[in-house]
Design a protein around this motif. Sequence first.
Motif, PDB file in Angstrom:
ATOM      1  N   GLY A   1     -67.386 -32.965 -24.332  1.00  0.00           N
ATOM      2  CA  GLY A   1     -67.966 -34.305 -24.202  1.00  0.00           C
ATOM      3  C   GLY A   1     -67.098 -35.211 -23.344  1.00  0.00           C
ATOM      4  N   LEU A   2     -65.802 -35.137 -23.564  1.00  0.00           N
ATOM      5  CA  LEU A   2     -64.883 -35.974 -22.768  1.00  0.00           C
ATOM      6  C   LEU A   2     -64.893 -35.545 -21.297  1.00  0.00           C
ATOM      7  N   ILE A   3     -64.895 -34.241 -21.055  1.00  0.00           N
ATOM      8  CA  ILE A   3     -64.897 -33.760 -19.665  1.00  0.00           C
ATOM      9  C   ILE A   3     -66.222 -34.125 -18.990  1.00  0.00           C
TER      10      ILE A   3
ATOM     11  N   LEU B   1     -73.683 -31.008 -15.750  1.00  0.00           N
ATOM     12  CA  LEU B   1     -74.735 -30.437 -16.591  1.00  0.00           C
ATOM     13  C   LEU B   1     -74.223 -29.211 -17.354  1.00  0.00           C
ATOM     14  N   VAL B   2     -73.406 -28.402 -16.688  1.00  0.00           N
ATOM     15  CA  VAL B   2     -72.839 -27.208 -17.338  1.00  0.00           C
ATOM     16  C   VAL B   2     -71.997 -27.617 -18.550  1.00  0.00           C
ATOM     17  N   PHE B   3     -71.140 -28.617 -18.346  1.00  0.00           N
ATOM     18  CA  PHE B   3     -70.285 -29.055 -19.453  1.00  0.00           C
ATOM     19  C   PHE B   3     -71.100 -29.751 -20.551  1.00  0.00           C
ATOM     20  N   LEU B   4     -72.184 -30.396 -20.151  1.00  0.00           N
ATOM     21  CA  LEU B   4     -73.053 -31.012 -21.170  1.00  0.00           C
ATOM     22  C   LEU B   4     -73.726 -29.943 -22.021  1.00  0.00           C
ATOM     23  N   VAL B   5     -74.089 -28.837 -21.370  1.00  0.00           N
ATOM     24  CA  VAL B   5     -74.693 -27.725 -22.125  1.00  0.00           C
ATOM     25  C   VAL B   5     -73.679 -27.176 -23.136  1.00  0.00           C
ATOM     26  N   VAL B   6     -72.429 -27.036 -22.696  1.00  0.00           N
ATOM     27  CA  VAL B   6     -71.363 -26.578 -23.607  1.00  0.00           C
ATOM     28  C   VAL B   6     -71.204 -27.577 -24.759  1.00  0.00           C
TER      29      VAL B   6
ATOM     30  N   GLY C   1     -70.340 -41.935 -26.546  1.00  0.00           N
ATOM     31  CA  GLY C   1     -68.995 -41.400 -26.760  1.00  0.00           C
ATOM     32  C   GLY C   1     -68.157 -42.309 -27.648  1.00  0.00           C
ATOM     33  N   LEU C   2     -68.268 -43.617 -27.395  1.00  0.00           N
ATOM     34  CA  LEU C   2     -67.480 -44.567 -28.196  1.00  0.00           C
ATOM     35  C   LEU C   2     -67.955 -44.588 -29.647  1.00  0.00           C
ATOM     36  N   GLY C   3     -69.272 -44.470 -29.834  1.00  0.00           N
ATOM     37  CA  GLY C   3     -69.819 -44.516 -31.180  1.00  0.00           C
ATOM     38  C   GLY C   3     -69.570 -43.255 -31.962  1.00  0.00           C
TER      39      GLY C   3
END
Lengths: 190, 120
Positions: A12-14, A55-60, A137-139
């Motif tokens: 999520g951070l990446i 998108l790849v990292f979001l899928v992860v 992310g903050l929440g």
Amino acid sequence: MQLFWFLSRAAGLISLVLLTATMTLGITGKMRRTVAGWPRFVLAHLHRNVSLLTLVFLVVHVCTAVIDPYAGIRWIDTVVPFASSYQTFWLGLGVIAIELMAALIVTSLLRARIGLRTWRAVHWAAYACWPVAVVHGLGMGGQDTRTGWVLLLTLGCVAVVLGGLAWRVFATPADDPGQIDPARIKAGQW
Amino acid sequence: MNRTQRSGVAGRDRGYQRVDQLTRWTAAGGGLALAVIGVVLAQGPASASTATTPGAVATPSLPQAPAPDSSSQGLTSQGYDQSGSQGLQSPVAPPQYSSPQYSSPQYSYGSGSGVLSGGS
């Protein structure tokens, strides 16, 4: 079993960093400025590649969050906003951000078919996608967000995008050699 | 194709190569960052919490060990004794009293029976 939870948070951070890079490349690309050795078409290509990588990292991020049994996030919760019983609001924002991102990428890949006007209209959604992702992310981050370096990373992303936006609003775009200056047409010089 | 066109095509190819290289590096860096951040988060304070309040971090904790039975396990000054020894362990240091009105009691072991001195 905790491995998936930590992977999800890290992904999520990446994703946020890569989404910020995508956003910044999009904003600065509109200014028609070029760096030596990096013509505009190269920056546009980079913008596309970084968005696909995001998108790849979001899928992860999503898959590991669902696989991890702790939060009890179902697959349907990753598609339908505010359907999850776990942190309903913050997770719902994440779903909205991902769906906006998916819409941006799909319309960009189909730009030749849907036309420039429609693509541009959908692309304005990028300005909603990024802040929604940041708020998600903050929440969701909870104690992570209060961790110094995570907060610094998030604030850095916000600063970069705000700086890019300020530049776009206040700076004058460079001349586009492919576009005729309307003033020159009026003055009869064209 | 004249010379100008050829150099233009070569420049474009160089640009695409540069982007592909940068994309590969970004992907590799992202993968590395994924592992590093995962490890850092796992070692962070958030990994130990099990907050369930809305908006709070929801980090899974390791499965809780069952509460040890004090009747079968000894107590030490640092908590439950995990060595499996039976009976109550003697504390490492005698309890310290920090009340300003009373001085710490002194135990004398010289005569074989405890004699309290120093208190008033």
